[in-house]
Design an enzyme around this catalytic site. Structure first.
Site, PDB file in Angstrom:
ATOM      1  N   HIS B   7       0.574  -1.518  -0.206  1.00  0.00           N
ATOM      2  CA  HIS B   7      -0.188   0.101   0.235  1.00  0.00           C
ATOM      3  C   HIS B   7       0.958   1.152  -0.456  1.00  0.00           C
ATOM      4  O   HIS B   7       2.046   1.458   0.241  1.00  0.00           O
ATOM      5  CB  HIS B   7      -0.971   0.203   1.035  1.00  0.00           C
ATOM      6  CG  HIS B   7      -0.068  -0.402   2.702  1.00  0.00           C
ATOM      7  ND1 HIS B   7      -0.145  -0.646   3.291  1.00  0.00           N
ATOM      8  CD2 HIS B   7      -0.818   0.844   3.336  1.00  0.00           C
ATOM      9  CE1 HIS B   7       0.662  -0.789   4.571  1.00  0.00           C
ATOM     10  NE2 HIS B   7       0.761   0.896   4.036  1.00  0.00           N
ATOM     11  N   HIS B  79       3.878   7.141   4.158  1.00  0.00           N
ATOM     12  CA  HIS B  79       5.212   5.606   3.349  1.00  0.00           C
ATOM     13  C   HIS B  79       4.594   5.094   2.926  1.00  0.00           C
ATOM     14  O   HIS B  79       2.775   5.610   1.816  1.00  0.00           O
ATOM     15  CB  HIS B  79       4.742   5.222   5.445  1.00  0.00           C
ATOM     16  CG  HIS B  79       3.817   4.831   5.352  1.00  0.00           C
ATOM     17  ND1 HIS B  79       3.016   4.418   7.129  1.00  0.00           N
ATOM     18  CD2 HIS B  79       4.014   2.583   5.006  1.00  0.00           C
ATOM     19  CE1 HIS B  79       2.420   3.802   6.777  1.00  0.00           C
ATOM     20  NE2 HIS B  79       2.910   2.860   6.008  1.00  0.00           N
ATOM     21  N   GLU B 130       7.496   0.850   5.218  1.00  0.00           N
ATOM     22  CA  GLU B 130       7.381  -0.124   6.255  1.00  0.00           C
ATOM     23  C   GLU B 130       7.402  -1.597   4.837  1.00  0.00           C
ATOM     24  O   GLU B 130       7.386  -1.457   4.246  1.00  0.00           O
ATOM     25  CB  GLU B 130       6.292   0.158   6.030  1.00  0.00           C
ATOM     26  CG  GLU B 130       5.044  -1.352   7.127  1.00  0.00           C
ATOM     27  CD  GLU B 130       3.489  -0.424   7.662  1.00  0.00           C
ATOM     28  OE1 GLU B 130       3.199   0.077   6.769  1.00  0.00           O
ATOM     29  OE2 GLU B 130       3.283  -1.317   8.189  1.00  0.00           O
TER      30      GLU B 130
END
Lengths: 134, 134
Positions: B7, B79, B130
């Protein structure tokens, strides 16, 4: 209306270092640097299984990426690009909904040889949005 | 090492407005808001054919998203999340390559119920990364 996430563009101050970081540290498949003088960038494509990351570095005078890096010297996420089927229909619907299309509102041929438009970040929660007809 | 782009997370100052913008203006499929108190966010998922966008809004005290919005009042890209097969092996390789892992270096259970780690933006061209084990 929008379809796939075509790419995430990241502006980088050192293209070789960023490409090596994606290739070596993150273990991704990266392309050779590709100069795109019409777009004021040199780009390295990071190929992921479902989309791509584009590492952008300024090329020539007046690159918008140079301005971005002046404000973000370490680099940072620059825009997201969503695919649309019909860019004129998409533009007209966006304008009808009050979104601001950047430039003169006419699609330009983008970095992938396809028509693109950019939308004002203030209308999209601070995110510069590109739409590309595929 | 890295696999799919899981994502892109976008921090937004007004979650209802951002969700409506994605649903109505961009014509995407969006979820209902989901409170994730353990992560200090309320999230709306934007489902695209190949990945998702997560619209994040601060929830509770000390949310890192609140700090981000204090610096970026209009919101912005927060992010990117890449999938990995084995988060311990990925972490060890990243550390070996000199990348800094945030926090105590131990994976936490992330917003999708799977182990995640965050990597220092200074090591990734200004982009908070991440990694999530899937």
């Amino acid at each position: 209306m929008i379809g796939r996430l075509n790419h995430v563009a990241i502006a980088v101050p050192d293209l070789a270092a960023a490409a090596a970081m994606y290739a070596d540290t993150l273990g991704a498949k990266v392309s050779a640097p590709l100069a795109q003088p019409d777009h004021g960038v040199t780009v390295v494509f990071v190929e992921l299984p479902n989309t791509k990351i584009e590492l952008l570095h300024p090329l020539g005078e007046g690159s918008t990426i140079a301005k971005f890096l002046a404000n973000n010297p370490s680099g940072g996420m620059h825009h997201v690009c969503y695919e649309v089927e019909d860019i004129i229909a998409a533009r007209d619907k966006l304008k009808q909904q009050g979104a601001r299309v950047l430039g003169d509102g006419e699609p330009k041929i983008g970095a992938h040889g396809k028509p693109v438009l950019f939308l004002h970040p203030k209308d999209f929660a601070g995110t510069l949005v590109e739409i590309e007809q595929v």
